[in-house]
Design an enzyme around this catalytic site. Structure first.
Site, PDB file in Angstrom:
ATOM      1  N   TYR A  74      27.311  43.181 -10.162  1.00 23.64           N
ATOM      2  CA  TYR A  74      25.985  43.741 -10.450  1.00 23.64           C
ATOM      3  C   TYR A  74      24.860  42.713 -10.553  1.00 23.64           C
ATOM      4  CZ  TYR A  74      27.975  48.348 -11.546  1.00 23.64           C
ATOM      5  OH  TYR A  74      28.618  49.560 -11.491  1.00 23.64           O
ATOM      6  N   ASP A  75      25.156  41.422 -10.497  1.00 20.98           N
ATOM      7  CA  ASP A  75      24.085  40.439 -10.676  1.00 20.98           C
ATOM      8  C   ASP A  75      24.356  39.185  -9.851  1.00 20.98           C
ATOM      9  OD1 ASP A  75      21.652  39.594 -11.702  1.00 20.98           O
ATOM     10  OD2 ASP A  75      22.514  38.748 -13.532  1.00 20.98           O
ATOM     11  N   ILE A  76      24.649  39.380  -8.564  1.00 21.98           N
ATOM     12  CA  ILE A  76      24.859  38.247  -7.667  1.00 21.98           C
ATOM     13  C   ILE A  76      23.510  37.603  -7.359  1.00 21.98           C
ATOM     14  CG2 ILE A  76      25.714  37.510  -5.406  1.00 21.98           C
ATOM     15  CD1 ILE A  76      27.928  38.458  -7.250  1.00 21.98           C
ATOM     16  N   ASN A 115      23.921  32.439 -10.661  1.00 24.28           N
ATOM     17  CA  ASN A 115      25.288  32.777 -11.029  1.00 24.28           C
ATOM     18  C   ASN A 115      26.322  32.231 -10.054  1.00 24.28           C
ATOM     19  OD1 ASN A 115      24.600  34.083 -13.390  1.00 24.28           O
ATOM     20  ND2 ASN A 115      24.434  36.105 -12.416  1.00 24.28           N
TER      21      ASN A 115
END
Length: 223
Positions: free
Chosen positions: A149-151, A155
């Site tokens: 959900y947060d590529i 990260n």
């Protein structure tokens, strides 16, 4: 031009041996990062007559530790640990929820993709390899029923290698959820990398595995 080093993709992907970390270890470190409700510390542990750097994530203890934050840390640790056998996902070494929730991870000594390409670009061959590694990590998670959900570049962390380029690994699975769990817009997302359904699930449907694929596409475009 930014670079991952010389020599091409390494034959061996560096990782950290399985260690047993206690809270006493994890609470004695140097603050190296902050984000959301969490702090990241670097500690050093001795193993086989060697000193090994470790990264430890824990809730920001200066704030009130709610049961919700504690539960989120335990959930993150469980999800992350189920995936960390993959060569392009940051290793979870140990974790516990007593006396406070904490997660010990391999120390990624090469910084983030965000900092690496902040004012520069990677050579095309290296950029494609980073994208391929991230894609393989995400595919591995999806095959285990988990969405990130947060590529985003912040990260994707790097670990230095003795025999080739620095190795990218996907980190921060704090927003990850099982695909079968009902999801709506995700708090804490990064707007410039978010998919349409993360802003407006009523119009575009609930976030799912295609959300990660959309974000990987943006990351590749940036690269």
């Amino acid at each position: 031009m930014a670079t991952l080093g010389e020599g091409g993709p390494p034959d061996e992907i560096p990782s950290t041996s399985n260690l047993h970390i206690t809270y006493d270890n994890s609470s004695q470190g140097t603050l190296i990062g902050q984000g959301g409700n969490a702090d990241l510390y670097q500690i050093t542990v001795e193993h086989n007559d060697a000193e090994i750097p470790i990264a430890v994530k824990q809730p920001r203890l200066q704030q009130t530790l709610t049961s919700k934050v504690a539960d989120q840390f335990v959930e993150e640790a469980n999800v992350w640990e189920s995936l960390d056998s993959h060569r392009y996902i940051v290793d979870v070494i140990d974790w516990d929820n007593k006396p406070f929730p904490w997660i010990a991870m391999e120390f990624m000594d090469g910084g983030t993709l965000e900092s690496l390409v902040a004012d520069d670009t990677l050579p095309l061959e290296q950029a494609i390899w980073v994208g391929l590694c991230v894609t393989r990590a995400v595919r591995h998670a999806h095959r285990h029923g988990i969405i990130h959900y947060d590529i985003k570049p912040a990260n994707v962390l790097f670990r230095r290698s003795e025999n080739g380029w620095m190795v990218p690994k996907v980190s921060d699975w704090g927003l990850a959820r099982m695909m079968l769990e009902e999801t709506s817009s995700v708090a804490g997302l990064s707007p410039q990398y978010a998919a349409p359904e993360q802003f407006d699930s009523d119009t575009y449907g609930s976030p799912d595995d295609y959300t990660d694929i959309y974000q990987v596409g943006i990351l590749l475009y940036k690269l």
